[in-house]
Design a protein around this motif. Sequence first.
Motif, mmCIF file in Angstrom:
data_model
loop_
_atom_site.group_PDB
_atom_site.id
_atom_site.type_symbol
_atom_site.label_atom_id
_atom_site.label_comp_id
_atom_site.label_asym_id
_atom_site.label_seq_id
_atom_site.Cartn_x
_atom_site.Cartn_y
_atom_site.Cartn_z
ATOM 1 N N ASP A 1 0.855 -1.189 0.000
ATOM 2 C CA ASP A 1 0.000 0.000 0.000
ATOM 3 C C ASP A 1 0.891 1.239 0.000
ATOM 4 O O ASP A 1 2.126 1.136 -0.024
ATOM 5 N N ASN A 2 0.279 2.381 0.052
ATOM 6 C CA ASN A 2 1.045 3.623 -0.104
ATOM 7 C C ASN A 2 2.127 3.771 0.965
ATOM 8 O O ASN A 2 3.283 4.099 0.671
ATOM 9 N N GLU A 3 1.764 3.491 2.209
ATOM 10 C CA GLU A 3 2.716 3.699 3.304
ATOM 11 C C GLU A 3 3.842 2.675 3.256
ATOM 12 O O GLU A 3 5.022 3.024 3.371
ATOM 13 N N SER A 4 3.491 1.397 3.096
ATOM 14 C CA SER A 4 4.532 0.364 3.058
ATOM 15 C C SER A 4 5.410 0.516 1.815
ATOM 16 O O SER A 4 6.612 0.235 1.850
ATOM 17 N N PHE A 5 4.819 0.991 0.721
ATOM 18 C CA PHE A 5 5.590 1.231 -0.505
ATOM 19 C C PHE A 5 6.690 2.269 -0.254
ATOM 20 O O PHE A 5 7.856 2.081 -0.613
ATOM 21 N N LYS A 6 6.308 3.353 0.396
ATOM 22 C CA LYS A 6 7.284 4.408 0.676
ATOM 23 C C LYS A 6 8.365 3.928 1.641
ATOM 24 O O LYS A 6 9.552 4.230 1.472
ATOM 25 N N MET A 7 7.942 3.174 2.652
ATOM 26 C CA MET A 7 8.912 2.724 3.643
ATOM 27 C C MET A 7 9.889 1.702 3.063
ATOM 28 O O MET A 7 11.085 1.730 3.368
ATOM 29 N N VAL A 8 9.397 0.806 2.191
ATOM 30 C CA VAL A 8 10.292 -0.176 1.566
ATOM 31 C C VAL A 8 11.303 0.533 0.661
ATOM 32 O O VAL A 8 12.497 0.204 0.661
ATOM 33 N N LEU A 9 10.823 1.499 -0.077
ATOM 34 C CA LEU A 9 11.745 2.265 -0.919
ATOM 35 C C LEU A 9 12.770 3.020 -0.078
ATOM 36 O O LEU A 9 13.956 3.078 -0.414
ATOM 37 N N ALA A 10 12.296 3.595 1.010
ATOM 38 C CA ALA A 10 13.198 4.371 1.863
ATOM 39 C C ALA A 10 14.294 3.493 2.452
ATOM 40 O O ALA A 10 15.452 3.911 2.573
ATOM 41 N N LYS A 11 13.928 2.275 2.825
ATOM 42 C CA LYS A 11 14.919 1.378 3.420
ATOM 43 C C LYS A 11 15.901 0.830 2.383
ATOM 44 O O LYS A 11 16.971 0.332 2.749
ATOM 45 N N ASN A 12 15.517 0.884 1.123
ATOM 46 C CA ASN A 12 16.392 0.371 0.055
ATOM 47 C C ASN A 12 16.764 1.486 -0.922
ATOM 48 O O ASN A 12 16.862 1.269 -2.131
ATOM 49 N N ILE A 13 16.971 2.657 -0.370
ATOM 50 C CA ILE A 13 17.227 3.826 -1.211
ATOM 51 C C ILE A 13 18.515 3.683 -2.023
ATOM 52 O O ILE A 13 18.634 4.189 -3.141
ATOM 53 N N GLU A 14 19.485 2.960 -1.478
ATOM 54 C CA GLU A 14 20.752 2.785 -2.196
ATOM 55 C C GLU A 14 20.551 1.969 -3.474
ATOM 56 O O GLU A 14 21.067 2.309 -4.547
ATOM 57 N N VAL A 15 19.772 0.887 -3.353
ATOM 58 C CA VAL A 15 19.482 0.060 -4.538
ATOM 59 C C VAL A 15 18.635 0.857 -5.528
ATOM 60 O O VAL A 15 18.835 0.797 -6.753
ATOM 61 N N PHE A 16 17.679 1.608 -4.976
ATOM 62 C CA PHE A 16 16.819 2.438 -5.820
ATOM 63 C C PHE A 16 17.642 3.444 -6.629
ATOM 64 O O PHE A 16 17.391 3.677 -7.822
#
Length: 556
Positions: free
Chosen positions: A100-115
């Motif tokens: 969902d919107n919140e978990s999507f943002k948090m997963v991206l935030a935790k993997n910002i280096e890969v992103f």
Amino acid sequence: MEIQGLQPKIENEVCLSGEEVLNLINENIRDPNIRGAYVRIFGKDESGQYIIDMIMDKKRILAIECTILNKKEIIHGEEALKKFVELSDLPLVATLYPLDNESFKMVLAKNIEVFSKTPAIPLQEIFKREAKKTIEGAITEAREAREKEIKEIERETEKIKEEKEIKIPEEITINVKGDSEGKVKEALMGYINLLKGDINRQLKGAQLRATRINAEIGKGTVSLIGEFYITANDGNPEVLKRRALFLINKHIPKIMKSTNLKPIIKDLKVNVVVGEVVTSMEEREREDTSLWKLTKPPTHELAPNLHLTIDPKFKQYFTGFARTLLKEIEDEGIIVDNLDLEILGGVKEFEINIKLEGKSKELDEPKLRAIISSLAKRHASELSKIVGKYIWINNVTVELKQPTAAELSAKAAEILKKKKEIEKEVEKMLKEAGIEELSYLLEDKKREIEKTVIKPRIDSAMETLRKKLQENLKSIPNANLRWINVNHEPHENSIEISVKASLAKVESEGLFGVLSTFSEEEIKRKAIDTIVRTIREVEEENQIQIKLKRLDISVR
């Protein structure tokens, strides 16, 4: 990739190609509440086995990581994309986690280096057949847009963290209305400092961050409305808030010691912040509790000198309490003119106020107040277990006067009357049990007590008496003690003694050669005085009553 607390919707689904994986993804992220997905894909080719982790929205791949199992190597971004498109025409095993919107943002935030290392490429470009032929062009087009998106995601991440992280500033606010404002403020500040220390000691890792207390001073009371913020890094919030509320209540009575005002809780709220979780617990005074100070309950007359002020629905609990208290006060020798018991409360607790008007010859007001408090507290403690509510003695007032002679006589007559009634009742009970004399039952016990306790005391007293009589009779002038015999017979509360003594008259030469002597009667009188005085001395020393049954003194 770092993911926490996510549950897969599709797990280990076998797909024959990348196109089937894309169809699977599209079917499970159609929901408007779904922002994207985290997908884990297992694939293999002739050179090895691979696990590919992807984060995507509904249109593009946003982050990709490939673990080469046989080499134990991890690659990201463009390299991982190129490896995946080499596998996209082969069978793949997929596990899908909708976001969902919140978990999507948090997963991206935790993997910002890969992103940041992954160009945002449309899904169809990497899941289509023979995607390896066009992947280079797709990567080039996506590079330029990547830098802008990185900055945007970082801003959103900071915003999420700020929303999630609850910051409680350190703050103490105390507002007091009424007289003695400074004294009450000082007492509340001391209470807060005491509470802070207790929370630090007893709640591991927790601290009192903010406190807001509004106090209103009334007639002998101070009403409290308080809110407390307690923070902790970890722990069970439910347990913490209950333990915190216990400590908050524990120290409230100490406010009374320094202000002489009874604290009344109107509303207490404790907020416990553990990480990102906030839980609250409130203790609010119920409506009927707040009114019992304003509306006095009715007074019930239980006896001419006994009155009970209480809500009728609680009367049954305290009627016996009142009558028992009156009886025990009267047993202390008090003439009770009036005993008023005021019982207040009933929702969470009962408060008892006692007022006694009476007469006493032996006790003064402070002593009687202490006796009544002790009796009332003992019975209140017992009653508390029965009704299941806290019962406490708030105030005991005593007004005493000296009784008249007629009142004392009447009281004595009443006591004697009660004694006779009790004796008759005991006799009746003994007869019903087929026992004629109580002494028969107690004979063995009596002999045992005489043997172990009374007899040694009597023997010691008699030995002392004999020695003192010998010494004192020898000191009588112009007489010599020839012999003395002391016999005793113990009774219930005394000792009866018989004394026989023989003295010899001595003649001595006085001044100018004249013989000096005492008459026999004078020597006898001195001997009797000596014996009686010695008996009284021994009585006082040994606390035993000694009766002189027979006295025989001879003088030669």
